[in-house]
Design a protein around this motif. Structure first.
Motif, mmCIF file in Angstrom:
data_model
loop_
_atom_site.group_PDB
_atom_site.id
_atom_site.type_symbol
_atom_site.label_atom_id
_atom_site.label_comp_id
_atom_site.label_asym_id
_atom_site.label_seq_id
_atom_site.Cartn_x
_atom_site.Cartn_y
_atom_site.Cartn_z
ATOM 1 N N GLU A 1 -31.698 -67.593 35.535
ATOM 2 C CA GLU A 1 -32.953 -66.896 35.793
ATOM 3 C C GLU A 1 -33.849 -67.626 36.785
ATOM 4 N N ARG B 1 -39.697 -50.958 38.063
ATOM 5 C CA ARG B 1 -39.230 -51.816 39.157
ATOM 6 C C ARG B 1 -39.169 -51.103 40.505
ATOM 7 N N HIS C 1 -41.291 -66.358 41.776
ATOM 8 C CA HIS C 1 -40.565 -65.532 42.754
ATOM 9 C C HIS C 1 -41.527 -64.607 43.499
ATOM 10 N N ARG D 1 -44.326 -61.781 31.211
ATOM 11 C CA ARG D 1 -43.205 -62.130 32.091
ATOM 12 C C ARG D 1 -42.983 -63.633 32.132
ATOM 13 N N THR E 1 -40.573 -65.424 37.203
ATOM 14 C CA THR E 1 -40.906 -64.154 37.847
ATOM 15 C C THR E 1 -42.160 -64.302 38.697
ATOM 16 N N GLN F 1 -46.386 -57.869 42.650
ATOM 17 C CA GLN F 1 -46.159 -59.184 43.254
ATOM 18 C C GLN F 1 -47.391 -59.662 44.014
#
Length: 442
Positions: free
Chosen positions: A56, A369, A409, A402, A406, A378
């Motif tokens: 992950e 998503r 990223h 989350r 995540t 994001q």
């Protein structure tokens, strides 16, 4: 297929450590050496939590490192090899109640015990050995960044490690609430309840987020009763004791106080030094005592801020070639941990981003998503990293529970995209200016 020649596994680990010292862990060196076969590098791990962390959080890092060594793209995957079992690729199921993955670093062995947390640590160790009999419920409270999550996850890990058939479910309160809403919307409320109420150990982190959520409090109340009367263990955490959580119903305050309520205080200087030594060893770095003293003296008592200061120093030493001395530590950390002029709430950022992109705040917090939702999400995470002092984990909790990877990223994706997108760079400038104009949070 034959393995490919001239592949240096140890050099690969060195590159990984050089590229991302904050993600590197000392146990990487103990992994069985892997060799690429047929364009794929499969890394086996002795523990499932290690495989999950690598898959992950570190997969892209290993892909980039392998490309630097070989000059071509290799597929990389991680698998856990259990006793008398075949390797199994790590997968991420999506049950009706999402039991969040446990950090491989959050174990009792890695937890530094001091006067500020000794009672909480002892209670968690005792509970792990005797579920539902000693302290039930166990309620741990303290300010953010003092080790509550570490202790809660370590308790779950200890229960699962015993391999006696006991089940443990670890969730943040935000995840519990979001999954509850999703279960109602999809007609999966009964499976949701079964998942929560049949666990031998249910851990709910940050229950202060139950404030102003009447239906969620109702669900927690009945779940609590079912578990308690069934002799199953409940562990809860919050940033304050039960009686000080705003709008928490009296019947929940009463039940949360039934067992043992323990507080974790900020660590003293000696404990901070021990924590820093432990965190440094976890990264495979040996730091002199005088350098540790500088960080412990200047760093704030929040453990996450201490770890952030340590990471910043290690990065400067490894990537910029600076000497590991007390003078370097003072120079590198001179501006670390200063408080920004304005303290923004995540809610402020969500509102502004929602309005700018024309999406609902509920969608930003959902599991959707599609790019029309994931991209604004994001952006919001990126702004949270730039405009607040919250850690990756704290931001992840606010965004529907989350994982910190995540958030990391998202931050890197937006940072890279704005370099080539004038439109995105303009939007970020506009959003930052709008948020900076907001009144200071009280």
């Amino acid at each position: 297929m034959p393995t490919e020649p001239l592949f240096d596994w140890q050099r690969l680990l060195e590159v990984v450590r050089e590229d991302e010292p904050d993600l590197y862990r000392s146990w990487f060196a103990a992994l069985p050496p892997a060799q690429p076969v047929g364009g794929q590098l499969v890394v086996h791990t002795p523990e499932a939590a290690q495989a999950h962390y690598l898959q992950e959080t570190c997969r892209d890092l290993f892909v980039r490192a392998a490309m630097r060594l070989t000059g071509r793209l290799l597929a990389v995957r991680f698998s856990h090899v259990g006793v008398d079992s075949q390797p199994a690729m790590v997968v991420s199921p999506t049950p009706v109640l999402t039991s969040m993955p446990l950090s491989v670093d959050y174990t009792f062995e890695e937890f530094v015990v001091g006067p500020s947390n000794r009672l909480a640590q002892a209670a968690c160790v005792a509970v792990a050995g005797q579920l539902g009999t000693l302290y039930n419920p166990l309620f741990v409270h303290g300010a953010s960044g003092l080790g509550k999550t570490h202790l809660l996850q370590a308790t779950c890990a200890e229960v699962l490690r015993a391999q006696n058939g006991r089940t443990a479910v670890y969730v943040t309160c935000e995840t519990f609430v979001n999954d509850l809403v999703q279960a109602i919307a999809t007609g999966q409320l009964q499976p949701f309840r079964e998942r929560a109420r049949q666990a031998d150990l249910l851990v709910v982190d940050d229950v202060q987020f139950l404030a102003n959520r009447e239906f969620s409090q109702e669900e927690i109340f009945h779940t609590f009763n079912t578990l308690y009367h069934g002799g199953r263990q409940i562990i809860l955490s919050a940033d304050s004791p039960p009686s000080e959580i705003p709008t928490l119903e009296d019947r929940l305050v009463s039940r949360f106080n039934w067992g043992l309520v323990v507080q974790i205080d900020p660590p003293n200087r000696e404990t901070r030094q021990a924590i820093l030594h432990k965190k440094a060893r976890l990264r495979g770095v040996d730091i002199p005592d005088d350098v540790i003293d500088v960080i412990a003296e200047n760093g704030q008592p929040n453990i996450r801020l201490l770890e952030g200061a340590l990471t910043k120093l290690i990065t400067a030493v490894q990537l910029e070639g600076k000497p590991l001395t007390a003078e370097t530590a003072r120079a590198v950390l001179a501006s670390y941990g200063t408080t920004p002029a304005r303290a923004l709430r995540i809610g402020d950022i969500l509102d502004v981003v929602s309005d700018h992109f024309g999406v609902r705040v509920q969608d930003l917090l959902s599991r959707k998503r599609t790019r029309s939702i994931s991209h604004p999400r994001q952006v919001a995470m990126y702004l949270a990293r730039r405009l607040t002092t919250m850690s990756l984990e704290e931001i992840g909790i606010h965004f529907g529970g989350r994982d910190h990877s995540t958030v990391l990223h998202a931050e890197r994706s937006i940072e890279a995209e704005q370099a080539s997108s004038h439109e995105l760079a303009k939007s970020l400038t506009h959003l930052t200016a709008k948020l900076s104009a907001k009144p200071q949070a009280s």
